[in-house]
Scaffold this motif. Sequence first.
Motif, PDB file in Angstrom:
ATOM      1  N   UNK A   1       3.459   5.921  -5.586  1.00 45.42           N
ATOM      2  CA  UNK A   1       3.792   5.863  -7.007  1.00 45.42           C
ATOM      3  C   UNK A   1       2.596   6.012  -7.945  1.00 45.42           C
ATOM      4  N   UNK A   2       1.409   5.636  -7.513  1.00 45.20           N
ATOM      5  CA  UNK A   2       0.237   5.723  -8.386  1.00 45.20           C
ATOM      6  C   UNK A   2      -0.354   7.126  -8.264  1.00 45.20           C
ATOM      7  N   UNK A   3      -0.109   7.945  -9.279  1.00 44.92           N
ATOM      8  CA  UNK A   3      -0.539   9.340  -9.252  1.00 44.92           C
ATOM      9  C   UNK A   3      -2.051   9.477  -9.373  1.00 44.92           C
ATOM     10  N   UNK A   4      -2.686   8.514 -10.018  1.00 45.33           N
ATOM     11  CA  UNK A   4      -4.143   8.555 -10.180  1.00 45.33           C
ATOM     12  C   UNK A   4      -4.646   7.192 -10.619  1.00 45.33           C
ATOM     13  N   UNK A   5      -5.885   6.926 -10.279  1.00 40.67           N
ATOM     14  CA  UNK A   5      -6.583   5.741 -10.751  1.00 40.67           C
ATOM     15  C   UNK A   5      -7.827   6.268 -11.467  1.00 40.67           C
ATOM     16  N   UNK A   6      -7.864   6.073 -12.775  1.00 43.37           N
ATOM     17  CA  UNK A   6      -8.886   6.696 -13.617  1.00 43.37           C
ATOM     18  C   UNK A   6      -9.697   5.618 -14.326  1.00 43.37           C
ATOM     19  N   UNK A   7     -10.993   5.821 -14.378  1.00 44.06           N
ATOM     20  CA  UNK A   7     -11.863   4.897 -15.095  1.00 44.06           C
ATOM     21  C   UNK A   7     -12.624   5.651 -16.171  1.00 44.06           C
ATOM     22  N   UNK A   8     -12.574   5.134 -17.385  1.00 43.82           N
ATOM     23  CA  UNK A   8     -13.298   5.740 -18.493  1.00 43.82           C
ATOM     24  C   UNK A   8     -14.744   5.274 -18.424  1.00 43.82           C
ATOM     25  N   UNK A   9     -15.657   6.220 -18.237  1.00 42.48           N
ATOM     26  CA  UNK A   9     -17.079   5.894 -18.159  1.00 42.48           C
ATOM     27  C   UNK A   9     -17.788   6.752 -17.139  1.00 42.48           C
ATOM     28  N   UNK A  10     -19.087   6.615 -17.096  1.00 40.15           N
ATOM     29  CA  UNK A  10     -19.944   7.386 -16.202  1.00 40.15           C
ATOM     30  C   UNK A  10     -20.100   6.645 -14.883  1.00 40.15           C
TER      31      UNK A  10
ATOM     32  N   UNK B   1       0.813  -1.220   0.000  1.00 35.69           N
ATOM     33  CA  UNK B   1       0.000   0.000   0.000  1.00 35.69           C
ATOM     34  C   UNK B   1       0.846   1.269   0.000  1.00 35.69           C
ATOM     35  N   UNK B   2       1.890   1.320   0.792  1.00 37.17           N
ATOM     36  CA  UNK B   2       2.706   2.534   0.865  1.00 37.17           C
ATOM     37  C   UNK B   2       3.321   2.867  -0.499  1.00 37.17           C
ATOM     38  N   UNK B   3       3.844   1.870  -1.179  1.00 37.74           N
ATOM     39  CA  UNK B   3       4.445   2.096  -2.500  1.00 37.74           C
ATOM     40  C   UNK B   3       3.380   2.487  -3.521  1.00 37.74           C
ATOM     41  N   UNK B   4       2.224   1.851  -3.464  1.00 34.75           N
ATOM     42  CA  UNK B   4       1.147   2.185  -4.407  1.00 34.75           C
ATOM     43  C   UNK B   4       0.710   3.626  -4.197  1.00 34.75           C
ATOM     44  N   UNK B   5       0.495   4.008  -2.955  1.00 39.46           N
ATOM     45  CA  UNK B   5       0.050   5.364  -2.643  1.00 39.46           C
ATOM     46  C   UNK B   5       1.084   6.393  -3.118  1.00 39.46           C
TER      47      UNK B   5
ATOM     48  N   UNK C   1     -14.891   1.099  -4.332  1.00 40.58           N
ATOM     49  CA  UNK C   1     -14.586   1.772  -3.071  1.00 40.58           C
ATOM     50  C   UNK C   1     -13.616   0.937  -2.233  1.00 40.58           C
ATOM     51  N   UNK C   2     -13.794  -0.384  -2.251  1.00 45.05           N
ATOM     52  CA  UNK C   2     -12.880  -1.259  -1.524  1.00 45.05           C
ATOM     53  C   UNK C   2     -11.463  -1.191  -2.081  1.00 45.05           C
ATOM     54  N   UNK C   3     -11.353  -1.217  -3.398  1.00 43.27           N
ATOM     55  CA  UNK C   3     -10.043  -1.132  -4.038  1.00 43.27           C
ATOM     56  C   UNK C   3      -9.391   0.215  -3.738  1.00 43.27           C
ATOM     57  N   UNK C   4     -10.139   1.290  -3.894  1.00 41.82           N
ATOM     58  CA  UNK C   4      -9.591   2.623  -3.622  1.00 41.82           C
ATOM     59  C   UNK C   4      -9.098   2.730  -2.184  1.00 41.82           C
ATOM     60  N   UNK C   5      -9.884   2.216  -1.265  1.00 47.87           N
ATOM     61  CA  UNK C   5      -9.484   2.251   0.141  1.00 47.87           C
ATOM     62  C   UNK C   5      -8.267   1.388   0.422  1.00 47.87           C
ATOM     63  N   UNK C   6      -8.204   0.235  -0.227  1.00 53.02           N
ATOM     64  CA  UNK C   6      -7.096  -0.692   0.019  1.00 53.02           C
ATOM     65  C   UNK C   6      -5.768  -0.136  -0.473  1.00 53.02           C
ATOM     66  N   UNK C   7      -5.800   0.584  -1.585  1.00 47.86           N
ATOM     67  CA  UNK C   7      -4.530   1.074  -2.124  1.00 47.86           C
ATOM     68  C   UNK C   7      -4.289   2.550  -1.831  1.00 47.86           C
ATOM     69  N   UNK C   8      -5.267   3.227  -1.255  1.00 46.40           N
ATOM     70  CA  UNK C   8      -5.069   4.616  -0.867  1.00 46.40           C
ATOM     71  C   UNK C   8      -5.070   5.604  -2.016  1.00 46.40           C
ATOM     72  N   UNK C   9      -5.677   5.230  -3.139  1.00 43.08           N
ATOM     73  CA  UNK C   9      -5.747   6.118  -4.304  1.00 43.08           C
ATOM     74  C   UNK C   9      -7.211   6.180  -4.742  1.00 43.08           C
TER      75      UNK C   9
END
Length: 128
Positions: A77-86, A71-75, A99-107
């Motif tokens: 190094x991962x500048x953004x997590x973007x999804x194409x769509x509504x 998690x620390x490295x992901x938070x 929401x679970x994924x976002x919370x788990x990786x801190x992005x």
Amino acid sequence: MNIDASEFPFVWMRDGDRTDDEESEQQVFLDLLAGGRRFVLIAARMPSLSDLGEMTPDQRKARAVMFKQHRAAITRLCAAMIMVGDGSRLPAPIKAAIEGLSGAIGVPMVFVPDAAAALALGTARLAE
């Protein structure tokens, strides 16, 4: 979805010939982290309910453990997590998974209308 890092620092999660080898997909992700360079994760499409059933419970557990361990490295190094769509009309199970994924990786997950917007936002986040 497959991880495609050929346009690094834009790392796409795209449909394709799925290997069904979760360990291989995790290794691609771990290799990104080991590189130590910032990147942007972009999902090329919105997930469907059938996507949730692609992984076995053991695979989901292994992925969750991997995210927690790194998690620390992901938070960092991962500048953004973007999804194409509504994202406004997501079914509840998909919303919970995101929401679970976002919370788990801190992005946090950001939704954009198309690939061009994803690249523009990713470029801006990398510049921060």
